[in-house]
Design an enzyme around this catalytic site. Structure first.
Site, PDB file in Angstrom:
ATOM      1  N   GLN A  59       0.812  -1.217   0.000  1.00  0.00           N
ATOM      2  CA  GLN A  59       0.000   0.000   0.000  1.00  0.00           C
ATOM      3  C   GLN A  59       0.851   1.275   0.000  1.00  0.00           C
ATOM      4  OE1 GLN A  59      -1.623  -1.049   4.126  1.00  0.00           O
ATOM      5  NE2 GLN A  59      -1.663   1.175   4.237  1.00  0.00           N
ATOM      6  N   ASN A  78      -1.003  -9.386   4.765  1.00  0.00           N
ATOM      7  CA  ASN A  78      -0.881  -7.943   4.974  1.00  0.00           C
ATOM      8  C   ASN A  78      -0.604  -7.267   3.625  1.00  0.00           C
ATOM      9  OD1 ASN A  78      -0.769  -5.491   6.275  1.00  0.00           O
ATOM     10  ND2 ASN A  78       0.993  -5.983   7.562  1.00  0.00           N
ATOM     11  N   CYS A  89      -5.398   0.628   3.779  1.00  0.00           N
ATOM     12  CA  CYS A  89      -5.384  -0.800   4.104  1.00  0.00           C
ATOM     13  C   CYS A  89      -6.776  -1.400   3.940  1.00  0.00           C
ATOM     14  CB  CYS A  89      -4.908  -0.986   5.527  1.00  0.00           C
ATOM     15  SG  CYS A  89      -5.856  -0.007   6.696  1.00  0.00           S
ATOM     16  N   HIS A 138      -6.072  -1.064  11.482  1.00  0.00           N
ATOM     17  CA  HIS A 138      -5.458  -1.647  10.287  1.00  0.00           C
ATOM     18  C   HIS A 138      -6.319  -2.784   9.753  1.00  0.00           C
ATOM     19  CE1 HIS A 138      -2.415  -2.468   7.408  1.00  0.00           C
ATOM     20  NE2 HIS A 138      -2.004  -3.595   7.946  1.00  0.00           N
TER      21      HIS A 138
END
Ligand SMILES: *[C@@H]1O[C@H](CO)[C@@H](O)[C@H](O)[C@H]1NC(C)=O
Length: 340
Positions: free
Chosen positions: A142, A304, A148, A283
């Site tokens: 990102q 992630n 996110c 997040h």
């Protein structure tokens, strides 16, 4: 025989000598650290605008490296930290750029169904890894944009699209960043996965990553992008219930919100994250499996969006079935998934 005065002098000299040795060692420690910082800068392509900035970044780098080394040297943990791409950021700076400012931990959820409610936990596989089923695209990054939420929603959507159509299609986060400006969703300033799902349904889907590539900044919406895949709805997993989350993850990748602001999260490098962690959700990531480590620790497997130099090649394992019902870093507080 030496006089007491001579002995005293000798002792003083010794002290001086050792002080000099210590000072020299500290200097060489610092020069080793300077070299390490230079090498790290080259590795991560980092350039600073001037020497003052470089000197300031060096101090932050040094503090972080010491934190990481002290943590790892303690040797009593199931996970370890690494000097990754965030090593010249203070924890405050890291929170400001990497986590989601717009996340609303108290968002009132519209009740949805939970299609996996009656699945028996006994019937679930002991290990799930959606990567092995080809339902997970490669790790994305990102960058310096707090979106996110878009990466989390897209990861879950890519999963259900693969499961229901047989095709793994990398979908566009940038389309969400630029075009989804409703609810909590504000591009690089944050958003929520459920709002992203609502937008995707209304929008008739999302286009591919390659036709609407990621820019890591807010931009004008390129309307009329041809959608490559769509979803019909979304559902929230009952909150604070890791068994319910397991039922969902056994069936498809799931979006989860976590508290990703701790230094242990910033520098996580491998193993099963255990121990204390916050629950201020900031997040969005995706749960793509679960399992049991060789030492018997049960874990969630998560994807992630911080590139492959963070965590286990971009992935993360966090302890599963902990006594706090909210789950590790709050991962069981707001999970949700799109439906076909
Ligand atoms: C679960 O089972 C109950 C009782 O049989 C039923 O009323 C409910 O509709 C079922 N839920 C789902 C999501 O299938």
């Amino acid at each position: 025989m030496a006089t007491p005065k001579a002995l005293l002098l000798a002792a003083l000299c010794c002290a001086c000598f050792f002080a000099a040795v210590l000072a020299a060692r500290e200097l060489s420690d610092d020069s080793a650290m300077v070299a390490r910082h230079e090498q790290w800068m080259a590795q991560h392509g980092r350039l600073y605008k001037d020497d003052a900035e470089k000197a300031r970044r060096f101090e932050v780098f040094k503090t972080n490296v010491k934190f990481i080394e002290t943590f790892n040297a303690a040797g009593n943990r199931k996970f370890w930290l690494g000097v990754n791409q965030f090593a010249d950021l203070t924890n405050d700076e890291f929170r400001a750029t990497k986590t989601n400012k717009g996340f609303n931990p108290n968002a009132v959820k519209v009740p949805t169904g939970f299609r996996y409610a009656n699945v028996s936990t006994d019937a679930l596989p002991a290990t799930v890894d959606w990567r092995t089923k080809g339902a997970v695209t490669p790790i994305k990054d990102q960058g310096q944009c707090g979106c996110c939420w878009a990466f989390s929603a897209v990861a879950a959507m890519e999963g259900i699209v693969k499961i229901s159509t047989g095709k793994l299609i990398s979908l566009s986060e940038q389309e969400l960043v630029d075009c989804d400006v409703h609810g909590e969703d504000q591009g690089c300033n944050g958003g929520e996965m459920d709002d992203a799902f609502t937008f995707i349904i209304k929008n008739g889907g999302l286009t591919t990553e390659s036709s609407y590539p990621y820019a890591a900044q807010d931009g004008q919406c390129k309307a009329g992008s041809n959608s490559a895949a769509t979803i019909k709805g979304y559902e929230d997993v009952p909150a604070n219930d890791e068994a319910a989350l397991m039922k969902a993850v056994a069936n498809q990748p799931v979006s989860v919100a976590v508290d990703g602001g701790d230094m242990t999260f910033q520098f996580y490098s491998g193993g099963v994250m255990t121990g204390s962690c916050g629950t201020d959700l900031d997040h969005g990531i995706a749960a793509i499996g679960y399992g049991t480590a060789s030492d018997g620790t049960k874990y969630w497997l998560l994807k992630n969006s911080w590139g492959t130099t963070w965590g286990e090649n971009g992935f993360l394992r966090m302890e599963k079935d902990i006594s706090d019902k909210r789950g590790m870093c709050g991962l069981a507080m707001q999970p949700s998934y799109p439906t076909e």
